[in-house]
Motif scaffolding. Structure first.
Motif, PDB file in Angstrom:
ATOM      1  N   THR A 123       6.622   3.217   6.720  1.00 37.10           N
ATOM      2  CA  THR A 123       6.984   1.798   6.639  1.00 37.10           C
ATOM      3  C   THR A 123       7.717   1.348   7.896  1.00 37.10           C
ATOM      4  OG1 THR A 123       7.167   1.901   4.217  1.00 37.10           O
ATOM      5  CG2 THR A 123       8.277   0.067   5.323  1.00 37.10           C
ATOM      6  N   ALA A 167       6.778   7.827   2.897  1.00 32.36           N
ATOM      7  CA  ALA A 167       6.552   6.389   2.761  1.00 32.36           C
ATOM      8  C   ALA A 167       7.592   5.596   3.542  1.00 32.36           C
ATOM      9  CB  ALA A 167       6.584   5.993   1.282  1.00 32.36           C
ATOM     10  N   ILE A 203      -4.363   1.867  -1.911  1.00 28.46           N
ATOM     11  CA  ILE A 203      -5.344   1.164  -1.091  1.00 28.46           C
ATOM     12  C   ILE A 203      -5.808  -0.136  -1.742  1.00 28.46           C
ATOM     13  CG2 ILE A 203      -7.398   2.300  -2.021  1.00 28.46           C
ATOM     14  CD1 ILE A 203      -6.703   1.446   1.685  1.00 28.46           C
ATOM     15  N   TYR A 215      -1.509  10.160  -1.895  1.00 29.33           N
ATOM     16  CA  TYR A 215      -0.850   8.957  -2.410  1.00 29.33           C
ATOM     17  C   TYR A 215      -1.323   7.653  -1.762  1.00 29.33           C
ATOM     18  CZ  TYR A 215       2.638   7.998   1.343  1.00 29.33           C
ATOM     19  OH  TYR A 215       3.275   7.659   2.510  1.00 29.33           O
ATOM     20  N   LEU A 216      -1.769   7.693  -0.508  1.00 24.81           N
ATOM     21  CA  LEU A 216      -2.226   6.460   0.125  1.00 24.81           C
ATOM     22  C   LEU A 216      -3.453   5.846  -0.569  1.00 24.81           C
ATOM     23  CD1 LEU A 216      -1.698   7.119   3.948  1.00 24.81           C
ATOM     24  CD2 LEU A 216      -0.367   5.642   2.421  1.00 24.81           C
ATOM     25  N   GLY A 264       1.382   2.957  -3.680  1.00 25.50           N
ATOM     26  CA  GLY A 264       0.779   4.287  -3.651  1.00 25.50           C
ATOM     27  C   GLY A 264       1.810   5.366  -3.905  1.00 25.50           C
ATOM     28  N   MET A 317       0.842  -1.199   0.000  1.00 26.43           N
ATOM     29  CA  MET A 317       0.000   0.000   0.000  1.00 26.43           C
ATOM     30  C   MET A 317       0.875   1.247   0.000  1.00 26.43           C
ATOM     31  SD  MET A 317      -2.797   1.355   2.806  1.00 26.43           S
ATOM     32  CE  MET A 317      -1.557   1.536   4.096  1.00 26.43           C
ATOM     33  N   LEU A 318       1.870   1.247   0.868  1.00 24.09           N
ATOM     34  CA  LEU A 318       2.777   2.391   0.942  1.00 24.09           C
ATOM     35  C   LEU A 318       3.643   2.493  -0.303  1.00 24.09           C
ATOM     36  CD1 LEU A 318       3.840   1.909   4.671  1.00 24.09           C
ATOM     37  CD2 LEU A 318       2.398   3.741   3.773  1.00 24.09           C
ATOM     38  N   MET A 332      -0.120  12.477   2.100  1.00 24.69           N
ATOM     39  CA  MET A 332      -0.646  11.157   2.464  1.00 24.69           C
ATOM     40  C   MET A 332      -2.063  10.981   1.937  1.00 24.69           C
ATOM     41  SD  MET A 332       0.815  10.996   6.369  1.00 24.69           S
ATOM     42  CE  MET A 332      -0.209   9.600   6.845  1.00 24.69           C
ATOM     43  N   HIS A 333      -2.837  12.040   1.994  1.00 27.31           N
ATOM     44  CA  HIS A 333      -4.208  11.996   1.506  1.00 27.31           C
ATOM     45  C   HIS A 333      -4.252  11.738   0.002  1.00 27.31           C
ATOM     46  CE1 HIS A 333      -8.498  12.891   1.362  1.00 27.31           C
ATOM     47  NE2 HIS A 333      -8.270  13.735   0.366  1.00 27.31           N
ATOM     48  N   THR A 378       7.034  12.591  -0.752  1.00 22.45           N
ATOM     49  CA  THR A 378       6.227  11.374  -0.787  1.00 22.45           C
ATOM     50  C   THR A 378       7.074  10.154  -0.448  1.00 22.45           C
ATOM     51  OG1 THR A 378       4.722  12.307  -2.448  1.00 22.45           O
ATOM     52  CG2 THR A 378       4.778   9.895  -2.233  1.00 22.45           C
TER      53      THR A 378
END
Length: 465
Positions: free
Chosen positions: A106, A102, A249, A244-245, A78, A74-75, A241-242, A98
């Motif tokens: 992690t 990440a 997903i 790329y996460l 994304g 996910m990390l 985060m909003h 980014t």
């Protein structure tokens, strides 16, 4: 800037050539990553002091590694998708932050998961069928302890792999994984056979290989080509985060939902093995769980190829989205679907015509004829919809790279949680242990009907753009 220009070929090179350049190293990376657990199982199965008990123990622990992988991808995926979009629109600062974010997430999440695994080992092993018998549970507990200690290294290497690809270095990403896997293969032999360390040895070999992959990945982060990381790059950035996460997903859900499905399948397998006229006998109870684990490992290899094909396209598609080249995205989608169908057909041919060869790799010579007979039946039934399964998985990931996270998430959740849990629970009520085998291809066929509808709609949207 020169860093951005270095990736300009992503909007000019032929789609087929780009797919080969990015997808093949990604496929190799994922297949080799899958081999970590598979190699353990091969060595364990062929050690006469472990055999099917060790195989069943390995199967019990496997879902926990998948859950850790879910958060890592996910990390990583994304960040990979968003970094590629940033580079396509020439925004190096956002790309650097980014990556830094990440890395930080992690490290934090992997430490938390390791602690949870160590504290709640017994209930987790029970949840995934480890209670099938005492011997299996004892071996699973030993293996899981050492695997848990390696979780931070495993997650770091897996999360950084797609980020390295987004920087235009798919071959180095492949090298990181291959190096760790080779070390694992060598150490597995040394620890299990000459040193006779059993499940502990298998786990230690895996962890040491993962440490090597993590070290190589960390080295590359200090030598990125398209982005330069600074101290200010590492932090918690809610805005980024909003953005790329959500792009990762689907990767998370496709893996995490698989864990839910595994829990249902493995517990159902344990339940109906105890009710089966043959496998309810002492010494045979663990066989269905061990065989199911082997079949799932072959499936994992095939799906790693499927995911590698589509995941390799993520940085290319992301860059083309940033550059406004949706005409090329249609070409990539067509190439991907055709490739998934062809490779799925090849995998189907192998499982239908050579199941005995596959099962012999996992120590069938040391087991009863019941083991071999069930394994052949399991391969032929459980994996009979491989082409559809690979098209489904490739579609999930490609939709994610297009920013169609909702569609991708819905398909993935339906496959793994609705169909992947409901069918393994319901079909055995009617057909017993055989119902469990038929649940998997049925789920893939139902999912494909829905995937086809989304594929047709996506083509129409791309044409209209």
């Amino acid at each position: 800037m020169t860093e951005t220009c270095s990736n300009g070929f992503l909007v000019t090179e032929k789609p087929g050539k780009l797919m080969c350049r990015y997808s093949i190293p990604c496929i190799i990376s994922l297949v080799v990553a899958a081999l970590y657990n598979i190699v353990d199982q091969i060595y364990i199965a062929n050690a006469d002091y472990l055999g099917s008990y060790g195989n069943a123990a390995n199967t019990t622990v496997f879902p926990m590694t998948v859950l850790a992988l879910a958060i890592a991808v996910m990390l990583g995926d994304g960040a990979c998708a968003f970094v590629s979009i940033c580079l396509g629109s020439r925004n190096q600062e956002a790309a650097g932050k980014t990556i830094g974010n990440a890395v930080l997430l992690t490290i934090i999440s992997s430490a938390v998961i390791m602690l949870l695994y160590l504290v709640f080992a017994q209930p987790l092993l029970t949840l995934f069928g480890g209670h099938v018998n005492r011997e299996t549970f004892t071996l699973a507990r030993e293996y899981f302890f050492w695997i848990s200690l390696g979780i931070p290294f495993y997650m770091f290497g897996q999360a950084m792999n797609p980020i390295i690809r987004s920087d235009g270095s798919p071959r180095f990403a492949m090298l990181c994984t291959v190096a760790g896997a080779v070390a694992n293969i060598i150490l597995d032999w040394l620890f299990i056979y000459p040193l006779h360390l059993g499940m502990k040895g298998a786990a230690l070999a895996t962890v040491l290989g993962q440490i090597l992959t993590a070290i190589l990945s960390a080295w590359y982060l200090m030598h990125l080509k398209s982005v330069r990381l600074h101290k200010s790059s590492f932090g918690i950035f809610p805005t980024l985060m909003h953005r790329y996460l959500p792009l990762g997903i689907t990767s998370f859900l496709s893996q995490a939902s698989l864990v839910v499905s595994m829990a249902a399948v493995q517990n159902t397998c344990t339940k109906y093995s105890a009710l089966d006229p043959v496998f309810s006998q002492t010494g045979y109870t663990q066989i269905p769980l061990a065989v199911l684990g082997i079949v799932m490992k072959f499936f994992q290899i095939a799906i790693s190829v499927s995911v590698g094909l589509s995941a390799g396209c993520i940085p290319v598609v992301g860059y083309n989205i940033g550059a406004g080249r949706k005409d090329r995205i249609m070409q990539f989608f067509t190439y991907l679907l055709a490739s998934e169908a062809i490779l799925g057909t090849i995998a189907l041919f192998i499982v239908e015509f050579f199941p005995l060869v596959l099962i012999s790799i996992f120590g069938a010579a040391n087991e009863s004829h019941f083991y071999t007979e069930f394994a052949i039946r399991c391969f032929r039934i459980y994996l009979c919809m491989m082409p559809l399964a690979m098209i489904n998985k490739g579609t999930f990931i490609f939709l994610q790279s297009l920013g169609l996270g909702t569609e991708s998430m819905i398909l993935s959740m339906l496959r793994e949680i609705v169909f992947g849990v409901l069918l393994p629970v319901c079909l055995p009520l009617i057909f017993g242990l055989s119902g469990l085998l038929y649940s998997f291809p049925t789920a893939d066929a139902l999912t494909f009907i829905l995937s086809l509808m989304i594929i047709i709609r996506t083509y129409k949207q791309l044409k209209a753009a």
